[in-house]
Design an enzyme around this catalytic site. Structure first.
Site, PDB file in Angstrom:
ATOM      1  N   PHE B 267      47.349  34.626  34.854  1.00 17.96           N
ATOM      2  CA  PHE B 267      46.625  35.879  35.128  1.00 17.96           C
ATOM      3  C   PHE B 267      45.415  36.056  34.225  1.00 17.96           C
ATOM      4  CE2 PHE B 267      51.313  36.519  35.451  1.00 17.96           C
ATOM      5  CZ  PHE B 267      51.402  36.311  36.818  1.00 17.96           C
ATOM      6  N   THR B 651      51.718  31.348  51.195  1.00 20.02           N
ATOM      7  CA  THR B 651      51.326  31.424  49.786  1.00 20.02           C
ATOM      8  C   THR B 651      50.205  32.446  49.588  1.00 20.02           C
ATOM      9  OG1 THR B 651      49.831  29.558  50.136  1.00 20.02           O
ATOM     10  CG2 THR B 651      52.021  29.055  49.305  1.00 20.02           C
ATOM     11  N   GLN B 655      50.264  35.662  47.148  1.00 19.47           N
ATOM     12  CA  GLN B 655      49.257  35.912  46.120  1.00 19.47           C
ATOM     13  C   GLN B 655      48.731  37.332  46.211  1.00 19.47           C
ATOM     14  OE1 GLN B 655      49.074  33.735  43.554  1.00 19.47           O
ATOM     15  NE2 GLN B 655      46.863  33.993  43.688  1.00 19.47           N
ATOM     16  N   GLY B 720      43.277  35.383  44.843  1.00 22.77           N
ATOM     17  CA  GLY B 720      44.042  35.637  43.625  1.00 22.77           C
ATOM     18  C   GLY B 720      43.838  37.005  43.023  1.00 22.77           C
ATOM     19  N   GLU B 721      42.666  37.578  43.223  1.00 21.99           N
ATOM     20  CA  GLU B 721      42.363  38.803  42.479  1.00 21.99           C
ATOM     21  C   GLU B 721      42.106  40.027  43.338  1.00 21.99           C
ATOM     22  OE1 GLU B 721      40.133  37.468  38.560  1.00 21.99           O
ATOM     23  OE2 GLU B 721      39.599  36.200  40.245  1.00 21.99           O
TER      24      GLU B 721
END
Ligand SMILES: Cc1cc2nc3c(=O)[nH]c(=O)nc-3n(C[C@H](O)[C@H](O)[C@H](O)COP(=O)(O)OP(=O)(O)OC[C@H]3O[C@@H](n4cnc5c(N)ncnc54)[C@H](O)[C@@H]3O)c2cc1C
Ligand code: SF4
Ligand code: FES
Ligand code: FES
Lengths: 179, 755, 331
Positions: B267, B651, B655, B720-721
């Protein structure tokens, strides 16, 4: 005769079904015994404070935290770690369910989630209520809300909670029991 | 109106369940199970503190309990005398390292790996609370732990400055740096426009420090073999780690081997080289033994930076019909005197809305605290809380639906501040689709009650810029038809090891089961860092090129054997009598590596002047607030994201959910408590720092538009973010709807909700 | 952690001898608190005397119609016991709202009562703390004390006792059975935990050589309609900001008996006697519940970070009593 305290007792217990005898300092945790002395690194260390659940193992079928258990406390007991639940060649159905439902990301909390889930389902079978059970009098049933409350001692920082709950519930559905 | 019942049912089948091996057709887009699933679910995946190494010793750190001062004396006699102790390393006997770089050098990005400018164990000065002042190495962990408690240090202390709020007046302006994300921007005269706007909202926000709390504490195992160093370390940037260690220890990078196969969460917290890594390598050098150092949870809090706290002001001026005429976003963040960066707090304000005028600026305060570092969507995570809360308040002020207000102010094709064109922009679709799927039309009246609870629905938008980094890959196809992709990328749970296989399968035209990946090792070609949500897209670019090159070579071989283009690789190689074929692709393969990187960077800068590329999304949620106590529960959550092409829905959705969960943590409970008198973190523990637990997280209904971005490799924007962005605001907006109270400080604890 | 030794006494007498004869000896229950504190360097026993293999793990009926719960009964077994669940639901709920499934499987009744505060400064060996080191000062008074006390605190210590179980026991008028080499005694649970005063280093009135052998619950029909309400910062696995253990009897709209104890507000579980007296004989209305709660909290003092807990306590008490009244019976 007064009780004799021992500093490095010999410890006998069953580990994943195998009788095990080791000499261990009285201050060593079950977690460090597994990870550092027996090279069983499937059980993880996330906090060493009892606050994350990644070190969960089964002692006599009950889920406990290996980081807050002193190794000497499991004398004569039956310890099951993730390595004893299933192997890559012969995975346990719950392990398969975790893969199918994508119940993990980094995988660091996974051993603990799986051992905890096995212990948790047994608690449901035994009729142990939870904080969200409708009534203290009656035996609780399994529901998503019950599963989530009961699994709350297992953090997942990756946030795979949905997949974890799905995996546990689909496994429990197929095995039938767990009310 | 009927209120949605609490969702307890699971979806009957996971979306697009994998049909299993042997399935033909495109691998990209399939919900494939993870390739590391068996290793991770059976506990056989070895993380960096778990490699069995002969002759291994264990190290434990001694942390300074003061935040500023000097070591007067250090007494290690008792520790050294403890049975099993191999070495006590202090500033008196530690090897001298090349000093850490004091600033980032754009020509050498590994300078960004410096966790701080402190010369650990090479100085008698203490700069931050918890700074390691000694390391005890022993035969067993128990022996090292106890001996560490026997080290006596006498300090000369200086009073630290640590009160962020009190030091705000000392804040200095932050200027944007090329290569790094923008920390400011301007369109027209926003101050003037704001004053004239008929409808105004002006709010001030705070967000506290956060810590990553990856469940795997940072751990290093260091082994020296003569002048060669092998480091087992779960990290997010193998390349930086390798180069940075080489420089500090003054050895060639090729003599530093970094192994990082499994990473137990990062992270952002594992992108840099922190004190413990350096000290482990030093200790192994002096002890001439392999040394392992796994940080305690407290050690992670004390030696690894967290997310900066912020104070923010957002002022929005609008016409009575809801056109934004001015958007002002001013933010102050914090760094350590010994390093740290300004997160791009105002980043969202540059691109979420087409306000006629925009002013975004940042300031920074320097304190005697551990350096801050990137944590999932650094800047956007905090900034979006402020902007998206303010926009909600504006909608209330205007009497407009908050979704409508957002749609009304969407930029069409150009970034309002920079004038760059959007490669594609699907935020409006995400908002609209989310609105329909959530059933927003049935939003209850504000303050609706259901039994003892108040019910609130909230919405917020999300945006996160897309990044691309250098990715060198090596692709090998052998005569059995197996394809192997080799690249030192990182698998922290994003599913990269799985999706690269899917990409290779389709780009090369081989079945997915025949593709495998080698990763997480600096002996492999240099991979992209796992940051900025850019790893998958960066890999995609190189994988596409490598597959094209491979196809060309295969076709050339095939034509020699009289076979048509596109023939089965196994047959081509067998007929040609070749064992295997290998191609290498990447910006800096080969001897001119340095120039490759520079070319890549200039392309990146040029590209960023032309295109604005970003993942976007919309969150919808229903909360319940206990009318008596203010206890907050998330009842329902739905998000729609545009992350470009979705290589693997399984996946990718995981995420995105992970981002939302961490956002819920920010919203509901996470806060690192610093005692400003001592500059010491007081809750360095997972018991007292509240990350969400199972019971906090309902089913998160996540949807993706799955629309490839024309300017990104394979159309991938990165997932991811963006998931964390806007989550705090969506919850705060729902609380506002339920209770009428606008909470502007995170976390949204019950005392703030009813207090 | 300091090297230690470990002893498993074969009988209670052996345990009582060991605690006196072995220097630095301390009883070990499940270890969930003691092991943690040893690792932090806050507890430094030299010998651990394991009590979990002693015959203290039974739950039995008392001649008086109550229950006797052995000190080594695990928290899960206590909460799973049918007699407890049916006759004292507040107790089962309190246990189940504490810690996590794993910890409850390990933790014992004795250990739970004797667990130490979670005050951040108590836990930090580098901080000043009168509880750890009498006379060193109190880091929490002017520091981070959001989880701190609003009732019965002193300038020397503002910590709270973290146990949920103990709050239910206080509401139920339980007694703690203790034994030492010199004999046995029974301590009313209200006198078991202390207020800090000048001596915050003492959590309880238990002597160092005394072993908790059991907790006894009196027969109490009222307890069958009792409830535990815990307010905390996340949905599970968190200590209480405020908790309420309550039982209520209403006859023809009038309170004939109310019993309330509070957790998370003081150095000991707080029995709300003012509230109980106020309510007796009054109408069972929301207004009277709130008035009674306010009367109880009148003596509360907050810091800037704990101030909110005063109103939170009032509201939580009111809501819990309201719910008990509306349910009009079993939990
Ligand atoms: C992360 C976390 C969260 C938690 N959350 C909660 C919560 O929400 N609510 C809550 O109530 N608790 C909570 N706990 C605390 C937990 O309930 C206690 O740690 C546990 O009850 C202690 O029991 P034990 O048997 O393990 O005690 P031990 O750790 O074995 O002992 C604790 C103390 O009791 C003494 N002792 C033990 N047995 C006896 C005896 N028979 N006679 C005399 N002395 C004895 C020991 O010497 C020691 O001083 C939490 C703990 C953790 C780690
Ligand atoms: S409140 Fe009590 S326990 Fe906390 S620091 Fe002060 S004296 Fe110690
Ligand atoms: S390591 Fe045991 S609970 Fe975290
Ligand atoms: S999978 Fe990473 S912490 Fe759960």
């Amino acid at each position: 005769m007064p009780v004799q305290p021992r500093t490095t007792p010999e410890l006998r217990f069953s580990l994943n079904g195998a009788p095990t005898a080791v000499e261990v300092d009285a201050g060593v945790s079950l977690l460090d015994l597994l990870r550092e002395h027996l090279d069983l690194s499937g059980t993880k260390k996330g906090c060493n404070q009892g606050a994350c659940g990644v070190c969960t193992v089964l002692v006599d079928g009950r889920r406990v935290l290996a980081c807050l258990t002193l190794a000497v406390q499991v004398e004569g007991r039956d310890v099951t770690t993730i390595e004893g639940v299933g192997t890559p060649d012969e995975p346990h159905d719950l392990q398969r369910a975790f893969i199918g439902a994508d119940g993990f990301q980094c995988g660091y909390c996974t051993s603990g989630q799986i051992c905890s889930a096995l212990g948790m389902l047994r608690e449901l079978d035994e009729g142990v209520p939870s904080a969200v059970s409708e009534s203290m009098g009656a035996a609780p049933g399994r529901s998503n809300v019950e599963v989530r409350e009961r699994m709350s001692g297992n953090l997942c920082r990756c946030g795979a909670y949905n997949g974890i709950a799905d995996a546990i519930e689909s496994y429990a559905d197929t095995t039938g029991s767990h009310r | 109106m009927t209120l949605a019942p609490e969702r307890t049912a699971r979806p009957s089948a996971p979306p697009e369940a994998d049909a299993g091996p042997g399935r033909t057709g495109p691998a990209i887009g399939r919900a494939v199970d993870r390739v590391d699933g068996l290793a991770k679910t059976t506990g056989t995946a070895r993380f960096s503190a778990e490699y069995p190494i002969p002759g291994l010793t264990h190290a434990v750190l001694v942390h300074a309990p003061i935040a500023r001062g000097r070591i007067r004396s250090i007494d290690v006699a008792q520790a050294e005398a403890h049975p099993g102790v191999v070495l006590v390393l202090t500033h008196l006997n530690a090897p001298r390292l090349t000093p850490p770089p004091t600033r980032m050098n754009p020509m050498d990005l590994s300078t960004m790996a410096a966790g701080s400018s402190i010369a650990f164990l090479n100085t008698d000065e203490v700069h931050v609370d918890g700074q390691p002042v000694a390391a005890v190495v022993a035969e067993t962990l128990e022996s090292a732990q106890y001996a560490a408690s026997l080290v006596r240090v006498d300090y000369e202390t200086i009073t630290p400055t640590a009160d962020f709020e009190a030091e705000l007046p000392t804040a200095k302006a932050v200027r944007s740096m090329p290569v790094l994300p923008p920390t400011g921007g301007k369109r027209g005269d926003a101050r003037a426009a704001y004053t004239k706007a008929p409808v105004q909202v002006d709010l001030s926000f705070t967000t506290p420090q956060h810590n990553h709390n990856a469940l795997e504490p940072h751990a290093t195992t260091a082994v020296w073999d003569g002048k060669k160093l092998t480091v087992y370390e779960g990290c997010q940037n193998i390349d930086w780690t390798q180069k940075f260690l080489a420089k500090r220890f003054d050895v060639p990078a090729s003599d530093v081997h970094v192994v990082s196969k499994y990473v137990g969460g990062g992270f952002g917290g594992k992108s840099k080289v922190w004190a413990a890594t350096l000290i482990t390598c030093m200790a192994a050098q002096v002890a001439q033994r392999p040394v392992r150092l796994a940080l305690t949870r407290e050690g992670v809090y004390r030696t690894v930076g967290g997310r900066t706290p912020t104070r923010q002001r957002v002022a929005i001026g609008a016409s009575r019909t809801g056109q934004m005429e001015a958007l002002i976003h001013q933010a102050t963040s914090r760094k350590g005197r010994v390093g740290g960066e300004a997160d791009q707090i105002i980043s969202c304000s540059l691109d979420l809305y087409d306000a006629a005028t925009i002013l975004a600026e940042q300031k920074i305060v320097e304190l005697d605290l551990m350096t801050n570092t990137a944590m999932r969507a650094p800047g956007e995570a905090q900034g979006s809380f402020a902007v998206e809360s303010a926009v909600d308040e504006l909608a209330i002020e205007l009497g407009l639906d908050p979704v409508e207000l957002r749609l009304l102010n969407q930029p069409v094709d150009k970034s309002p501040v920079h004038g760059t064109r959007y490669s594609h922009r699907r935020l409006a679709q995400a908002l609209e689709q989310g609105r329909d799927l959530f059933g927003w039309a049935d939003r209850p009246a504000p303050g609706t009650r259901d039994g003892k609870d108040l019910v609130g629905w909230g919405v917020a938008a999300a945006i996160h810029p897309a990044w691309e980094f250098v990715a060198n890959v090596q692709l090998t196809v052998d005569a059995t038809g197996s394809a192997t992709l080799a690249c030192a990328f990182h698998e922290m749970g994003m599913g990269t090891a799985t999706v690269v296989g899917q990409m290779v399968a389709d780009c090369l035209g081989v079945p997915l089961e025949r593709v495998s990946a080698l990763y997480g090792d600096s002996d492999l070609p240099m991979g992209p860092g796992a940051g900025g949500s850019g790893q998958t897209a960066s890999l995609a670019a190189s994988i596409e090129k490598a597959c094209q090159a491979m196809r060309k070579r295969l076709d050339a071989l095939a034509s020699k054997s009289g076979m048509p283009d596109g023939s089965d690789p196994a047959e081509v190689l067998t007929r040609a009598g070749e064992q295997s074929l290998t191609v290498e692709v990447g910006a800096d393969t080969g001897p001119k590596a340095m120039w490759g990187q520079v070319r890549f960077l200039s392309k990146m800068v040029m590209d960023s002047r032309r295109w604005m590329k970003a993942a976007t999304g919309a969150h919808y949620c229903e909360v319940r607030v206990d009318a008596d106590t203010g206890e907050l529960r998330i009842r329902r959550w739905l998000s729609v994201f545009d992350v470009g092409r979705v290589v693997n829905p399984k996946t990718t959705h995981s995420q995105l959910r992970g981002g939302i969960v961490m956002g819920l943590g920010m919203a509901m409970g996470e806060e690192t408590l610093i005692d400003t008198r001592t500059a010491r973190i007081m809750n360095p523990s997972l018991a007292e720092y509240h990350v969400p637990v199972h019971a906090d997280v309902p089913h998160l209904d996540v949807h993706t538009l799955d629309d490839p971005d024309p300017q990104m490799p394979l159309g991938i924007l990165g997932a991811g973010e963006v998931g964390i962005v806007g989550v705090g605001a969506a919850v705060a907006n729902a609380i506002r709807h339920a209770t009428g109270r606008r909470v502007t400080d995170l976390p949204l604890t019950l005392d703030r909700i009813v207090g | 952690m300091k090297p230690i030794s470990y002893a498993v006494p074969a009988s209670i007498d052996e345990a009582l001898a060991a605690i006196v004869d072995l220097p630095g000896a301390k009883f070990l229950g499940g270890g969930t608190n003691l092991v943690d504190l040893m690792r932090e360097g806050i507890e430094t026993p030299e010998v651990l005397v394991d009590v979990t293999r002693l015959p203290l793990a039974e739950i039995t009926e008392t001649p008086a119609g109550g229950l006797r719960i052995g000190a080594a009964v695990r928290n899960t077994d206590l909460a799973a016991n049918l007699a407890v669940r049916q006759r004292y639901p507040v107790l089962a709920q309190a246990v189940l709202m504490g810690a996590s499934g794993q910890i409850r499987n390990m933790a014992t009744v004795g250990g739970n009562l004797l667990q130490r505060t979670r005050c951040l400064y108590f836990y930090d060996a580098a901080a000043a703390c009168n509880k750890r080191d009498l006379g060193s000062g109190c880091g929490a008074v002017a520091g981070h004390n959001r989880m701190g006390a609003i009732l019965g605190a002193s300038e020397h210590c503002v910590a709270v006792h973290p146990s949920d179980l103990a709050v239910a026991l206080v509401m139920l008028d339980a007694e703690v059975e203790v034994a030492s080499r010199t004999g046995t005694r029974r301590i009313p649970i209200q006198d078991f935990h202390r207020l800090p005063g000048e001596s915050p280093h003492l959590d309880t009135t238990l002597a160092a050589d005394e072993l908790v052998t059991a907790v006894t619950l009196p027969a109490e029909p009222l307890a069958a309609s009792s409830r535990y309400r815990k307010v905390r910062d996340r949905a599970s696995y968190a200590f209480a900001l405020v908790s309420v253990a309550a039982a209520l009897e209403v006859t023809n709209g009038t309170v004939s008996q109310a019993r309330v104890a509070l957790g998370g507000v003081a150095h000991k579980p707080w029995r709300a006697t003012t509230l109980e007296q106020y309510l007796a004989g009054r109408p069972a209305t929301d207004e009277e519940f709130a008035a009674a709660a306010r009367a109880e909290l009148a003596q509360a003092v907050g810091t800037p970070s704990t101030e909110f807990k005063i109103e939170l306590a009032v509201r939580t008490i009111t809501a819990t009593l309201r719910r008990l009244r509306d349910e009009g019976g079993a939990a």
